[in-house]
Design a protein around this motif. Structure first.
Motif, PDB file in Angstrom:
ATOM      1  N   ALA A  18       0.801  -1.223   0.000  1.00  0.00           N
ATOM      2  CA  ALA A  18       0.000   0.000   0.000  1.00  0.00           C
ATOM      3  C   ALA A  18       0.836   1.277   0.000  1.00  0.00           C
ATOM      4  O   ALA A  18       0.544   2.206  -0.763  1.00  0.00           O
ATOM      5  N   PRO A  19       1.886   1.391   0.844  1.00  0.00           N
ATOM      6  CA  PRO A  19       2.662   2.643   0.829  1.00  0.00           C
ATOM      7  C   PRO A  19       3.259   2.965  -0.534  1.00  0.00           C
ATOM      8  O   PRO A  19       3.311   4.137  -0.933  1.00  0.00           O
ATOM      9  N   ASP A  20       3.679   1.937  -1.265  1.00  0.00           N
ATOM     10  CA  ASP A  20       4.288   2.160  -2.577  1.00  0.00           C
ATOM     11  C   ASP A  20       3.259   2.644  -3.596  1.00  0.00           C
ATOM     12  O   ASP A  20       3.512   3.561  -4.381  1.00  0.00           O
ATOM     13  N   VAL A  21       2.086   2.013  -3.585  1.00  0.00           N
ATOM     14  CA  VAL A  21       1.026   2.397  -4.517  1.00  0.00           C
ATOM     15  C   VAL A  21       0.598   3.838  -4.259  1.00  0.00           C
ATOM     16  O   VAL A  21       0.449   4.645  -5.183  1.00  0.00           O
ATOM     17  N   VAL A  22       0.411   4.184  -2.988  1.00  0.00           N
ATOM     18  CA  VAL A  22      -0.051   5.526  -2.633  1.00  0.00           C
ATOM     19  C   VAL A  22       1.015   6.564  -2.962  1.00  0.00           C
ATOM     20  O   VAL A  22       0.718   7.634  -3.512  1.00  0.00           O
ATOM     21  N   ARG A  23       2.253   6.258  -2.643  1.00  0.00           N
ATOM     22  CA  ARG A  23       3.337   7.211  -2.918  1.00  0.00           C
ATOM     23  C   ARG A  23       3.407   7.546  -4.407  1.00  0.00           C
ATOM     24  O   ARG A  23       3.527   8.723  -4.782  1.00  0.00           O
ATOM     25  N   LYS A  24       3.333   6.529  -5.255  1.00  0.00           N
ATOM     26  CA  LYS A  24       3.398   6.768  -6.686  1.00  0.00           C
ATOM     27  C   LYS A  24       2.176   7.548  -7.172  1.00  0.00           C
ATOM     28  O   LYS A  24       2.296   8.460  -8.009  1.00  0.00           O
ATOM     29  N   SER A  25       1.007   7.214  -6.669  1.00  0.00           N
ATOM     30  CA  SER A  25      -0.202   7.884  -7.149  1.00  0.00           C
ATOM     31  C   SER A  25      -0.233   9.348  -6.737  1.00  0.00           C
ATOM     32  O   SER A  25      -0.711  10.206  -7.492  1.00  0.00           O
ATOM     33  N   ILE A  26       0.268   9.675  -5.548  1.00  0.00           N
ATOM     34  CA  ILE A  26       0.346  11.072  -5.132  1.00  0.00           C
ATOM     35  C   ILE A  26       1.304  11.834  -6.039  1.00  0.00           C
ATOM     36  O   ILE A  26       1.023  12.959  -6.480  1.00  0.00           O
ATOM     37  N   ALA A  27       2.449  11.219  -6.360  1.00  0.00           N
ATOM     38  CA  ALA A  27       3.401  11.853  -7.271  1.00  0.00           C
ATOM     39  C   ALA A  27       2.782  12.045  -8.650  1.00  0.00           C
ATOM     40  O   ALA A  27       2.952  13.102  -9.281  1.00  0.00           O
ATOM     41  N   ASP A  28       2.042  11.051  -9.137  1.00  0.00           N
ATOM     42  CA  ASP A  28       1.400  11.166 -10.442  1.00  0.00           C
ATOM     43  C   ASP A  28       0.321  12.248 -10.433  1.00  0.00           C
ATOM     44  O   ASP A  28       0.173  12.994 -11.410  1.00  0.00           O
ATOM     45  N   ALA A  29      -0.444  12.327  -9.344  1.00  0.00           N
ATOM     46  CA  ALA A  29      -1.473  13.357  -9.238  1.00  0.00           C
ATOM     47  C   ALA A  29      -0.855  14.748  -9.247  1.00  0.00           C
ATOM     48  O   ALA A  29      -1.372  15.680  -9.872  1.00  0.00           O
ATOM     49  N   ARG A  30       0.264  14.913  -8.567  1.00  0.00           N
ATOM     50  CA  ARG A  30       0.948  16.206  -8.536  1.00  0.00           C
ATOM     51  C   ARG A  30       1.466  16.597  -9.921  1.00  0.00           C
ATOM     52  O   ARG A  30       1.583  17.782 -10.242  1.00  0.00           O
ATOM     53  N   LYS A  31       1.751  15.593 -10.740  1.00  0.00           N
ATOM     54  CA  LYS A  31       2.194  15.857 -12.114  1.00  0.00           C
ATOM     55  C   LYS A  31       1.021  16.023 -13.078  1.00  0.00           C
ATOM     56  O   LYS A  31       1.226  16.270 -14.270  1.00  0.00           O
ATOM     57  N   GLY A  32      -0.191  15.852 -12.571  1.00  0.00           N
ATOM     58  CA  GLY A  32      -1.374  16.022 -13.402  1.00  0.00           C
ATOM     59  C   GLY A  32      -1.679  14.853 -14.307  1.00  0.00           C
ATOM     60  O   GLY A  32      -2.415  14.995 -15.294  1.00  0.00           O
ATOM     61  N   ARG A  33      -1.157  13.683 -13.992  1.00  0.00           N
ATOM     62  CA  ARG A  33      -1.402  12.520 -14.833  1.00  0.00           C
ATOM     63  C   ARG A  33      -2.820  11.995 -14.667  1.00  0.00           C
ATOM     64  O   ARG A  33      -3.346  11.941 -13.561  1.00  0.00           O
ATOM     65  N   MET A  34      -3.426  11.561 -15.759  1.00  0.00           N
ATOM     66  CA  MET A  34      -4.804  11.075 -15.724  1.00  0.00           C
ATOM     67  C   MET A  34      -4.916   9.723 -15.049  1.00  0.00           C
ATOM     68  O   MET A  34      -5.943   9.409 -14.430  1.00  0.00           O
ATOM     69  N   THR A  35      -3.883   8.898 -15.196  1.00  0.00           N
ATOM     70  CA  THR A  35      -3.938   7.532 -14.682  1.00  0.00           C
ATOM     71  C   THR A  35      -2.625   7.188 -14.009  1.00  0.00           C
ATOM     72  O   THR A  35      -1.547   7.571 -14.484  1.00  0.00           O
TER      73      THR A  35
END
Length: 255
Positions: A206-223
């Protein structure tokens, strides 16, 4: 006041989102939503940075959800992060799963997520980020996971469409599509046997999935897709006929 709202915060990915968002400078409070109040209180006490605020809410209860939005309207905060993480799935043949479980998946995974998103949007501003937790199951129809996969396909397509709609407002929307994650979800979905027989590298933490998704959200990625295996599945699902993926997943999970 800037807040992060995290649904499904009492365990798994929701718990981890709350922990990782709390230290961020743009978050003054993390509003924690789930049914299990004692777990939310425990989490609130463990947060570092922002204060945790507990809302013991059954998201499938319209009355309880309306009461939460009355509180939101009364305080008028800015939502810097909205994370719709609440959801569940059941594995098995469609006819063997109780109809109430099917309808519960539709109600929580789709209806509640849609309502929360729409009612929260007036409190989002330029720079706000919306994270919709979908699943790699949403990439393609899946035998023995029919309703869950369909519900997550909705989340994925809804999030991607909303991303396009809100781009001009400076609000990003990211669909998070993990594969199996080592959380309570596996037990609830009756996936223990699948987990036991799967290689370790296919089960994400879980920590790895969340960490990556927060970084992707900050970059404005759709998915946001974590792990090479799930990225490969996402790519294949776009070219392999649905008839084949439905048959293959049904056969695989049956054994």
């Amino acid at each position: 006041m800037n807040i992060a709202i995290v649904t499904g915060a009492s365990s798994g990915l929701g718990w981890e989102y709350a922990k990782q968002l709390a230290p961020r400078a743009e978050v003054d409070e993390v509003w924690l939503l789930a049914r299990r109040e004692e777990r939310l209180l425990e989490l609130a006490g463990d947060l570092i940075g922002a204060e945790g605020r507990v809302f013991a809410v059954d998201l499938c209860d319209p009355t309880q959800l309306a009461e939460f939005f009355e509180k939101l309207e009364g305080e008028q905060p800015t939502i810097s992060w909205l994370v719709n993480c609440a959801g569940y799935g059941k594995m098995g043949r469609f006819v063997d799963i109780d109809v109430e479980a099917h309808l519960g998946m539709v109600d929580l995974n789709i209806r509640a997520l849609t309502e929360i998103t729409q009612r929260a949007l007036p409190y989002c501003t330029r720079g706000s980020k919306i994270v919709q937790v979908a699943s790699s199951a949403g990439f393609s129809p899946m035998g023995n996971f029919a309703v869950y996969a369909a519900s997550k396909a909705y989340v994925l397509h809804f999030a991607n469409a909303l991303s396009a709609e809100l781009a001009a407002d400076g609000i990003t929307v990211t669909a998070v599509c993990p594969g199996p994650v080592a959380t309570e979800f596996i037990e609830i979905a009756n996936m223990e046997a699948l987990k036991a027989g799967a290689p370790d590298f296919t089960i994400a933490q879980a920590p790895d999935v969340v960490r990556k998704s927060i970084a992707d959200a900050r970059k404005g990625r759709m998915t946001s897709v974590y792990g090479a295996t799930m990225k490969a599945w996402g790519a294949l699902s776009g070219v392999v006929p649905r008839r084949l993926t439905s048959w293959a997943t049904a056969r695989f999970r049956a054994h």
